[in-house]
Design a protein around this motif. Structure first.
Motif, PDB file in Angstrom:
ATOM      1  N   ALA A 120       0.809  -1.215   0.000  1.00 19.08           N
ATOM      2  CA  ALA A 120       0.000   0.000   0.000  1.00 19.08           C
ATOM      3  C   ALA A 120       0.845   1.269   0.000  1.00 19.08           C
ATOM      4  O   ALA A 120       0.500   2.254  -0.667  1.00 19.08           O
ATOM      5  CB  ALA A 120      -0.932   0.005   1.215  1.00 19.08           C
ATOM      6  N   LEU A 121       1.953   1.267   0.740  1.00 12.54           N
ATOM      7  CA  LEU A 121       2.729   2.491   0.917  1.00 12.54           C
ATOM      8  C   LEU A 121       3.906   2.617  -0.048  1.00 12.54           C
ATOM      9  O   LEU A 121       4.392   3.727  -0.280  1.00 12.54           O
ATOM     10  CB  LEU A 121       3.257   2.568   2.357  1.00 12.54           C
ATOM     11  CG  LEU A 121       2.190   2.531   3.456  1.00 12.54           C
ATOM     12  CD1 LEU A 121       2.836   2.608   4.827  1.00 12.54           C
ATOM     13  CD2 LEU A 121       1.179   3.660   3.272  1.00 12.54           C
ATOM     14  N   VAL A 122       4.359   1.499  -0.610  1.00 10.21           N
ATOM     15  CA  VAL A 122       5.565   1.554  -1.443  1.00 10.21           C
ATOM     16  C   VAL A 122       5.303   1.083  -2.865  1.00 10.21           C
ATOM     17  O   VAL A 122       5.505   1.836  -3.827  1.00 10.21           O
ATOM     18  CB  VAL A 122       6.703   0.705  -0.816  1.00 10.21           C
ATOM     19  CG1 VAL A 122       7.945   0.756  -1.707  1.00 10.21           C
ATOM     20  CG2 VAL A 122       7.032   1.186   0.590  1.00 10.21           C
ATOM     21  N   VAL A 123       4.852  -0.161  -3.008  1.00 12.25           N
ATOM     22  CA  VAL A 123       4.768  -0.771  -4.337  1.00 12.25           C
ATOM     23  C   VAL A 123       3.833   0.010  -5.258  1.00 12.25           C
ATOM     24  O   VAL A 123       4.192   0.311  -6.411  1.00 12.25           O
ATOM     25  CB  VAL A 123       4.318  -2.240  -4.226  1.00 12.25           C
ATOM     26  CG1 VAL A 123       4.106  -2.834  -5.613  1.00 12.25           C
ATOM     27  CG2 VAL A 123       5.348  -3.050  -3.452  1.00 12.25           C
ATOM     28  N   GLU A 124       2.647   0.346  -4.790  1.00  6.73           N
ATOM     29  CA  GLU A 124       1.704   1.051  -5.660  1.00  6.73           C
ATOM     30  C   GLU A 124       2.242   2.408  -6.086  1.00  6.73           C
ATOM     31  O   GLU A 124       2.088   2.812  -7.244  1.00  6.73           O
ATOM     32  CB  GLU A 124       0.352   1.204  -4.966  1.00  6.73           C
ATOM     33  CG  GLU A 124      -0.448  -0.081  -4.868  1.00  6.73           C
ATOM     34  CD  GLU A 124      -1.940   0.174  -4.747  1.00  6.73           C
ATOM     35  OE1 GLU A 124      -2.373   1.317  -4.983  1.00  6.73           O
ATOM     36  OE2 GLU A 124      -2.683  -0.771  -4.440  1.00  6.73           O
ATOM     37  N   ASN A 125       2.879   3.133  -5.184  1.00 12.30           N
ATOM     38  CA  ASN A 125       3.447   4.433  -5.543  1.00 12.30           C
ATOM     39  C   ASN A 125       4.572   4.283  -6.558  1.00 12.30           C
ATOM     40  O   ASN A 125       4.702   5.094  -7.492  1.00 12.30           O
ATOM     41  CB  ASN A 125       3.963   5.146  -4.293  1.00 12.30           C
ATOM     42  CG  ASN A 125       2.835   5.610  -3.397  1.00 12.30           C
ATOM     43  OD1 ASN A 125       1.795   6.040  -3.876  1.00 12.30           O
ATOM     44  ND2 ASN A 125       3.022   5.524  -2.090  1.00 12.30           N
ATOM     45  N   LEU A 126       5.394   3.240  -6.410  1.00  9.27           N
ATOM     46  CA  LEU A 126       6.459   3.004  -7.380  1.00  9.27           C
ATOM     47  C   LEU A 126       5.889   2.657  -8.749  1.00  9.27           C
ATOM     48  O   LEU A 126       6.396   3.127  -9.785  1.00  9.27           O
ATOM     49  CB  LEU A 126       7.375   1.873  -6.884  1.00  9.27           C
ATOM     50  CG  LEU A 126       8.252   2.201  -5.673  1.00  9.27           C
ATOM     51  CD1 LEU A 126       9.042   0.964  -5.247  1.00  9.27           C
ATOM     52  CD2 LEU A 126       9.208   3.344  -5.995  1.00  9.27           C
ATOM     53  N   LEU A 148       6.619   5.966 -17.726  1.00  9.44           N
ATOM     54  CA  LEU A 148       7.619   5.494 -18.687  1.00  9.44           C
ATOM     55  C   LEU A 148       7.131   4.316 -19.510  1.00  9.44           C
ATOM     56  O   LEU A 148       7.525   4.165 -20.669  1.00  9.44           O
ATOM     57  CB  LEU A 148       8.908   5.106 -17.947  1.00  9.44           C
ATOM     58  CG  LEU A 148       9.549   6.193 -17.080  1.00  9.44           C
ATOM     59  CD1 LEU A 148      10.742   5.611 -16.326  1.00  9.44           C
ATOM     60  CD2 LEU A 148       9.983   7.373 -17.935  1.00  9.44           C
ATOM     61  N   LEU A 149       6.298   3.464 -18.922  1.00 10.80           N
ATOM     62  CA  LEU A 149       5.822   2.263 -19.592  1.00 10.80           C
ATOM     63  C   LEU A 149       4.291   2.279 -19.633  1.00 10.80           C
ATOM     64  O   LEU A 149       3.637   2.308 -18.588  1.00 10.80           O
ATOM     65  CB  LEU A 149       6.304   1.001 -18.863  1.00 10.80           C
ATOM     66  CG  LEU A 149       7.827   0.814 -18.781  1.00 10.80           C
ATOM     67  CD1 LEU A 149       8.169  -0.387 -17.910  1.00 10.80           C
ATOM     68  CD2 LEU A 149       8.425   0.648 -20.175  1.00 10.80           C
ATOM     69  N   GLY A 150       3.761   2.255 -20.848  1.00 10.60           N
ATOM     70  CA  GLY A 150       2.326   2.360 -21.010  1.00 10.60           C
ATOM     71  C   GLY A 150       1.556   1.220 -20.383  1.00 10.60           C
ATOM     72  O   GLY A 150       0.506   1.432 -19.765  1.00 10.60           O
ATOM     73  N   TRP A 151       2.067  -0.022 -20.485  1.00 13.18           N
ATOM     74  CA  TRP A 151       1.333  -1.162 -19.943  1.00 13.18           C
ATOM     75  C   TRP A 151       1.307  -1.130 -18.413  1.00 13.18           C
ATOM     76  O   TRP A 151       0.344  -1.580 -17.804  1.00 13.18           O
ATOM     77  CB  TRP A 151       1.929  -2.477 -20.448  1.00 13.18           C
ATOM     78  CG  TRP A 151       3.332  -2.750 -19.989  1.00 13.18           C
ATOM     79  CD1 TRP A 151       4.484  -2.366 -20.597  1.00 13.18           C
ATOM     80  CD2 TRP A 151       3.721  -3.481 -18.815  1.00 13.18           C
ATOM     81  NE1 TRP A 151       5.579  -2.801 -19.888  1.00 13.18           N
ATOM     82  CE2 TRP A 151       5.141  -3.493 -18.796  1.00 13.18           C
ATOM     83  CE3 TRP A 151       3.028  -4.120 -17.804  1.00 13.18           C
ATOM     84  CZ2 TRP A 151       5.855  -4.112 -17.778  1.00 13.18           C
ATOM     85  CZ3 TRP A 151       3.745  -4.738 -16.799  1.00 13.18           C
ATOM     86  CH2 TRP A 151       5.132  -4.741 -16.785  1.00 13.18           C
ATOM     87  N   VAL A 152       2.368  -0.568 -17.816  1.00 13.98           N
ATOM     88  CA  VAL A 152       2.364  -0.423 -16.357  1.00 13.98           C
ATOM     89  C   VAL A 152       1.330   0.623 -15.940  1.00 13.98           C
ATOM     90  O   VAL A 152       0.609   0.446 -14.948  1.00 13.98           O
ATOM     91  CB  VAL A 152       3.757  -0.039 -15.844  1.00 13.98           C
ATOM     92  CG1 VAL A 152       3.727   0.206 -14.333  1.00 13.98           C
ATOM     93  CG2 VAL A 152       4.774  -1.114 -16.176  1.00 13.98           C
ATOM     94  N   GLU A 153       1.247   1.695 -16.695  1.00 20.05           N
ATOM     95  CA  GLU A 153       0.265   2.728 -16.384  1.00 20.05           C
ATOM     96  C   GLU A 153      -1.154   2.173 -16.480  1.00 20.05           C
ATOM     97  O   GLU A 153      -2.019   2.485 -15.647  1.00 20.05           O
ATOM     98  CB  GLU A 153       0.426   3.906 -17.335  1.00 20.05           C
ATOM     99  CG  GLU A 153      -0.492   5.079 -17.020  1.00 20.05           C
ATOM    100  CD  GLU A 153      -0.235   6.265 -17.920  1.00 20.05           C
ATOM    101  OE1 GLU A 153      -0.772   7.351 -17.633  1.00 20.05           O
ATOM    102  OE2 GLU A 153       0.498   6.112 -18.912  1.00 20.05           O
ATOM    103  N   SER A 154      -1.407   1.329 -17.486  1.00 24.96           N
ATOM    104  CA  SER A 154      -2.730   0.713 -17.613  1.00 24.96           C
ATOM    105  C   SER A 154      -3.015  -0.206 -16.431  1.00 24.96           C
ATOM    106  O   SER A 154      -4.141  -0.268 -15.938  1.00 24.96           O
ATOM    107  CB  SER A 154      -2.811  -0.076 -18.921  1.00 24.96           C
ATOM    108  OG  SER A 154      -2.622   0.772 -20.035  1.00 24.96           O
ATOM    109  N   PHE A 155      -1.973  -0.915 -15.968  1.00 26.03           N
ATOM    110  CA  PHE A 155      -2.144  -1.812 -14.831  1.00 26.03           C
ATOM    111  C   PHE A 155      -2.468  -1.042 -13.554  1.00 26.03           C
ATOM    112  O   PHE A 155      -3.269  -1.501 -12.728  1.00 26.03           O
ATOM    113  CB  PHE A 155      -0.876  -2.643 -14.638  1.00 26.03           C
ATOM    114  CG  PHE A 155      -0.890  -3.522 -13.425  1.00 26.03           C
ATOM    115  CD1 PHE A 155      -1.740  -4.616 -13.340  1.00 26.03           C
ATOM    116  CD2 PHE A 155      -0.056  -3.256 -12.340  1.00 26.03           C
ATOM    117  CE1 PHE A 155      -1.766  -5.429 -12.216  1.00 26.03           C
ATOM    118  CE2 PHE A 155      -0.073  -4.053 -11.217  1.00 26.03           C
ATOM    119  CZ  PHE A 155      -0.935  -5.145 -11.153  1.00 26.03           C
TER     120      PHE A 155
END
Length: 283
Positions: free
Chosen positions: A201-207, A214-221
């Protein structure tokens, strides 16, 4: 149904007498009071600007602690602080039963695992609901007192606005509590479940949201992540987020999209939890 209700009542008795539950609830109320009222009012009364208020001054500071702002106040901390605390609560409620041997004892005596698990989840839902109602009552009491002290008119929020604030706070906190319950069920260890939940909740999602640029598929995720949905749902109420607002509040999704996503998590997480409990060995 009878077993589920009996399990819910028994689990409520367990959590009601568990000091850790009261500590988590008190911590959330304390954070709400500090960041929602104390820092803003002290900055207004002293004419200073603190780290918690940035450049907001004068009338803006005063209006933020008045009754009309209660819906925003009780929801602004739910995506980050409140969500993290409810996740800790859910993880402890689920995993403690494995550490104490309670679940093994109950399940081997014959009650349906599904009914017992749903009863425990129902008791967790009741705890979250009571926490939200206590938060709203405390916020109304403090804000009304401050309005009387400052000699301004006491303008209460409309029933619709207050209902929206309470409803959004409940959904966000419940989603994180259910997420923590699933982690506690999977990990069977309070420390591991709490650690994994907080890191997510505090680290992974913000990263991930940072990498999404930078990466479109990550942004969609990131659009389907629970933190994105919770932050956007609170943001739809008009709560300001970003570097100058409440942490975790976003405007990534629309109000409808975020509501549907949060509701989907609120339904899917208990189903996954029940499936795990039903199919996994007790040892």
């Amino acid at each position: 149904m009878t077993t589920m209700v009996a399990s819910a009542r028994a689990d409520l008795l367990r959590v009601r007498k568990w000091p850790a539950v009261w500590v988590v609830g008190a911590a959330w109320l304390l954070l709400m009071v500090l960041f929602g009222y104390v820092f803003n009012y002290v900055a207004y009364a002293t004419g200073s600007v603190s780290f918690a208020t940035d450049d907001a001054v004068g009338g803006v500071l005063l209006s933020s602690v008045l009754p009309a702002s209660v819906p925003a106040t009780i929801t602004s901390g739910t995506p980050m602080f409140g969500g993290a605390l409810m996740m800790v609560l859910g993880a402890m409620v689920a995993s403690s039963g494995y550490g104490w041997g309670s679940w093994k004892t109950i399940f081997t005596q014959g009650p349906s695992r599904t009914s017992v698990t749903l009863g425990s989840l129902l008791s967790l839902t009741v705890v979250v609901a009571v926490t939200v109602l206590a938060t709203a009552a405390l916020a109304l009491g403090i804000s009304t007192s401050l309005a009387l002290v400052e000699g301004v008119d006491v303008v209460l929020p409309s029933a619709l606005d207050l209902g929206q604030g309470v409803g959004i706070a409940f959904l966000v906190l419940l989603m994180w509590a259910l997420f923590g319950y699933l982690l506690g069920t999977l990990a069977r260890s309070p420390a591991l479940a709490v650690g994994l939940g907080l890191v997510w909740a505090l680290v992974v999602e913000n990263l991930l949201r940072g990498v999404g640029g930078l990466l479109g598929w990550v942004e969609s995720f990131t659009l389907i992540l629970p933190g994105t949905a919770a932050g956007s749902l609170v943001g739809s109420l008009g709560v300001e987020g970003g570097s100058e607002g409440a942490p975790g509040v976003l405007d990534t999704l629309s109000g409808t999209q975020s509501l549907v996503t949060v509701l989907a998590y609120a339904v899917a997480l208990p189903l996954i939890t029940v499936l795990v409990v039903r199919r996994r060995d007790l040892s």
